[in-house]
Design an enzyme around this catalytic site. Structure first.
Site, PDB file in Angstrom:
ATOM      1  N   LYS A 133       1.184  -1.614   0.152  1.00  0.00           N
ATOM      2  CA  LYS A 133       0.797  -0.581  -0.809  1.00  0.00           C
ATOM      3  C   LYS A 133       1.490  -0.826  -2.140  1.00  0.00           C
ATOM      4  O   LYS A 133       2.721  -0.839  -2.228  1.00  0.00           O
ATOM      5  CB  LYS A 133       1.171   0.801  -0.265  1.00  0.00           C
ATOM      6  CG  LYS A 133       0.911   1.958  -1.230  1.00  0.00           C
ATOM      7  CD  LYS A 133       1.432   3.272  -0.640  1.00  0.00           C
ATOM      8  CE  LYS A 133       1.411   4.398  -1.675  1.00  0.00           C
ATOM      9  NZ  LYS A 133       2.012   5.645  -1.154  1.00  0.00           N
ATOM     10  N   ASP A 164       3.244   7.090  -8.965  1.00  0.00           N
ATOM     11  CA  ASP A 164       2.373   8.110  -8.379  1.00  0.00           C
ATOM     12  C   ASP A 164       2.701   9.472  -8.969  1.00  0.00           C
ATOM     13  O   ASP A 164       3.692  10.099  -8.601  1.00  0.00           O
ATOM     14  CB  ASP A 164       2.542   8.129  -6.856  1.00  0.00           C
ATOM     15  CG  ASP A 164       1.636   9.156  -6.192  1.00  0.00           C
ATOM     16  OD1 ASP A 164       0.666   9.595  -6.839  1.00  0.00           O
ATOM     17  OD2 ASP A 164       1.901   9.509  -5.026  1.00  0.00           O
ATOM     18  N   LYS A 217       2.298  16.168  -8.800  1.00  0.00           N
ATOM     19  CA  LYS A 217       3.563  16.418  -8.121  1.00  0.00           C
ATOM     20  C   LYS A 217       4.472  17.260  -9.020  1.00  0.00           C
ATOM     21  O   LYS A 217       4.441  17.118 -10.246  1.00  0.00           O
ATOM     22  CB  LYS A 217       4.295  15.099  -7.833  1.00  0.00           C
ATOM     23  CG  LYS A 217       3.676  14.181  -6.813  1.00  0.00           C
ATOM     24  CD  LYS A 217       4.503  12.905  -6.709  1.00  0.00           C
ATOM     25  CE  LYS A 217       3.918  11.896  -5.737  1.00  0.00           C
ATOM     26  NZ  LYS A 217       4.092  12.331  -4.347  1.00  0.00           N
ATOM     27  N   ASP A 277       6.989   3.771  -5.140  1.00  0.00           N
ATOM     28  CA  ASP A 277       5.794   3.925  -4.309  1.00  0.00           C
ATOM     29  C   ASP A 277       5.051   2.607  -4.125  1.00  0.00           C
ATOM     30  O   ASP A 277       4.044   2.558  -3.430  1.00  0.00           O
ATOM     31  CB  ASP A 277       4.860   4.982  -4.901  1.00  0.00           C
ATOM     32  CG  ASP A 277       4.075   5.728  -3.822  1.00  0.00           C
ATOM     33  OD1 ASP A 277       4.496   5.698  -2.647  1.00  0.00           O
ATOM     34  OD2 ASP A 277       3.040   6.319  -4.148  1.00  0.00           O
ATOM     35  N   ASP A 313      -2.988  13.378  -4.130  1.00  0.00           N
ATOM     36  CA  ASP A 313      -1.651  12.819  -3.907  1.00  0.00           C
ATOM     37  C   ASP A 313      -1.576  12.057  -2.589  1.00  0.00           C
ATOM     38  O   ASP A 313      -0.540  11.507  -2.255  1.00  0.00           O
ATOM     39  CB  ASP A 313      -0.605  13.934  -3.940  1.00  0.00           C
ATOM     40  CG  ASP A 313       0.805  13.412  -4.101  1.00  0.00           C
ATOM     41  OD1 ASP A 313       0.955  12.255  -4.555  1.00  0.00           O
ATOM     42  OD2 ASP A 313       1.756  14.139  -3.769  1.00  0.00           O
ATOM     43  N   GLU A 325      -3.097   9.213  -1.967  1.00  0.00           N
ATOM     44  CA  GLU A 325      -3.876   8.103  -2.523  1.00  0.00           C
ATOM     45  C   GLU A 325      -3.564   6.762  -1.884  1.00  0.00           C
ATOM     46  O   GLU A 325      -4.381   5.840  -1.909  1.00  0.00           O
ATOM     47  CB  GLU A 325      -3.650   8.019  -4.037  1.00  0.00           C
ATOM     48  CG  GLU A 325      -2.437   7.247  -4.493  1.00  0.00           C
ATOM     49  CD  GLU A 325      -1.102   7.818  -4.010  1.00  0.00           C
ATOM     50  OE1 GLU A 325      -0.150   7.045  -3.832  1.00  0.00           O
ATOM     51  OE2 GLU A 325      -1.012   9.043  -3.812  1.00  0.00           O
ATOM     52  N   ARG A 372      -3.283   5.756   1.192  1.00  0.00           N
ATOM     53  CA  ARG A 372      -4.163   5.373   2.303  1.00  0.00           C
ATOM     54  C   ARG A 372      -5.546   4.948   1.793  1.00  0.00           C
ATOM     55  O   ARG A 372      -6.239   4.186   2.451  1.00  0.00           O
ATOM     56  CB  ARG A 372      -4.260   6.515   3.306  1.00  0.00           C
ATOM     57  CG  ARG A 372      -4.948   7.759   2.810  1.00  0.00           C
ATOM     58  CD  ARG A 372      -4.566   8.978   3.622  1.00  0.00           C
ATOM     59  NE  ARG A 372      -3.174   9.358   3.404  1.00  0.00           N
ATOM     60  CZ  ARG A 372      -2.561  10.361   4.028  1.00  0.00           C
ATOM     61  NH1 ARG A 372      -3.214  11.077   4.934  1.00  0.00           N
ATOM     62  NH2 ARG A 372      -1.299  10.637   3.775  1.00  0.00           N
TER      63      ARG A 372
END
Length: 465
Positions: A232, A237, A244, A255, A314, A316, A318
């Protein structure tokens, strides 16, 4: 990007001060074998072999003749990894040679811990001062240990670099640098070309950012079993339109920790020449806020045709992973590994130090767990609990990216990803944290690799290399 200089062992011909490893069990018997000045010095300084104790023994000219390192007992060593790193930190300068009665695994851990303790992220402040050097202990594969340490340094550098200097473009540059080092090939699909190439969810997540989303594809090796590593690469993010809160956004430069970790592992594999075919896939994006950002309630169609209802922008990671996993699954490799800083639920379950992983393959799980114990890279198997599949099936679409209720968040995320791996015979997903919140021996506060060393150790057995 500027990478921290990879650590190296000292040349074997350099004069080295011995560091004697002294366990707590049998300490009195050991002390009885020493001459009287040593016994007096040890007793006067209260050294008793407790874990992490350091004592310098003076020579007649008051230089350091040798160093004692307390090794504690078995329970102490289970509680604290990389005890030898404490000596490296305390000694600061000079050249040293470890001495003691250790197992082969303990020698490797001691040597690796010493190298890892030299890591300093000094790109923006200060400078990396040379620390104490270690002569490679006899019987270890020094080049292999150096490759592992260098891979970990690469992972740490990538995670620690802020998003201002580590966007999707910079992550691509880091992959290209690694590929040049090892003679690998890289292809990249960027921006609107993602739609033409059928990577719709990578495009949807990253399209609101100024720096274009991309899928990075690196290949190395031309014979042997095929291993695919998917990482990933969400370089920052914000949470998207489900923004967030500030406190939750503070660490979001990490992230892309999954991408950083698979790149560190890829370095270990290529530097040691494992006889396999390696493919690394990194969906690299920023999840940003703009007028063209994807929205709650949108329904996206993934590469493999499954539809996904967006109930939280949020969730995202996956989504971008799904397209990359589907691509790899079209030409099934022998083994596919997915690594991602995916869910807070995993941290609630096992904390920041354990790398939870999911697989249906019992033999693979056992090999990974045994390797994790052997190399002190702790893992914990989590279940692909199939009855929870209904939680990710919203009815309006094939899948829900953020099921309501808050239960089993790490498991439902893993089940979501598993829908995109249908033909690959062996698959494992790691839900890692990628960050060390408190400094520990050989593991400073900041970005850290999780699971890579265990995977590297397990690969020869898992792939029958």
């Amino acid at each position: 990007m500027t990478q921290t200089e990879p650590p190296r062992f000292a040349a074997p011909d350099l004069r080295a001060t011995p560091v004697r490893i002294v366990p707590k069990g049998g300490f009195d018997d050991w002390l009885a074998t020493q001459d009287e000045p040593v016994r007096d010095w040890v007793e006067a300084n209260g050294f008793d072999g407790a874990a992490g104790q350091i004592l310098r023994l003076p020579a007649p000219d008051m230089s350091v003749a040798r160093v004692l390192l307390g090794w504690g007992g078995a329970k102490d060593r289970a509680r604290s990894r990389f005890l030898a790193a404490q000596a490296a930190t305390a000694l600061k300068t000079g050249t040293y040679a470890l001495d003691g009665d250790l197992t082969a695994n303990e020698w490797e851990e001691a040597a690796l811990g010493w190298l890892l303790s030299s890591y300093r992220f000094s790109r923006y402040a200060g400078k990396s001062e040379p620390g104490p050097q270690l002569r490679a202990p006899r019987g270890i594969d020094a080049a292999r240990i150096e490759a592992i340490a260098a891979g970990e340094f690469l992972t740490r550098d990538l995670i620690n670099t802020p998003a201002s200097d580590m966007g999707p473009d910079a992550l691509e540059a880091a992959v290209r640098d690694l590929a040049r080092t090892h003679g690998a090939e890289v292809s990249v699909t960027t921006g609107d070309d993602l739609l033409t190439a059928n990577f719709p969810m990578i495009h949807a997540v990253g399209r609101a950012a100024d720096r274009a989303p991309r899928l990075i594809d690196m290949r190395w090796g031309d014979s042997g079993p095929e291993l695919v590593l998917v990482g990933k690469g969400v370089c920052f993010d914000t949470g998207g339109l489900n923004l967030k809160p500030g406190a939750s956004m503070g660490l979001m430069k990490k992230d892309m920790g999954g991408a950083a970790t698979v790149l560190g592992l890829a370095h270990m594999i290529m530097a040691t020449g494992l006889p396999l075919r390696l493919r690394v896939l990194i969906p690299a994006v920023e999840n940003s806020v703009a007028g063209n950002a994807f929205r709650p309630g949108d329904i996206l169609t993934a590469r493999n045709g499954l539809t996904v209802e967006i109930n939280n922008t949020d969730a995202e990671g996956r989504l971008v992973l799904a397209d990359a996993l589907a691509l790899a699954d079209e030409t099934p490799p022998d083994l596919m590994i997915c690594m991602a800083t995916l869910t807070g639920a995993a941290r609630v379950a096992v904390g920041p130090d354990l790398a939870p992983f999911f697989t249906d393959d019992d033999a693979l799980a056992m090999a990974l767990q045994q390797a994790g114990r052997r190399v002190r890279d702790p893992l914990w198997r989590m279940p692909f609990h199939r009855p929870y599949e209904t939680m990710i099936e919203p009815g309006i679409a094939d899948l829900d990216n953020a099921p309501s209720g808050g239960f089993a968040g790490s498991i439902t995320a893993a089940l979501f990803l598993d829908r995109f791996v249908q033909d690959t015979p062996r698959f494992a997903h790691f839900d890692i944290y990628g960050w060390n919140p408190t400094a520990a021996p050989a593991r400073p506060k900041g970005g850290v690799g999780m699971g890579a060393r265990a995977l590297f150790d397990a690969l020869p057995k898992v792939l029958d290399l």
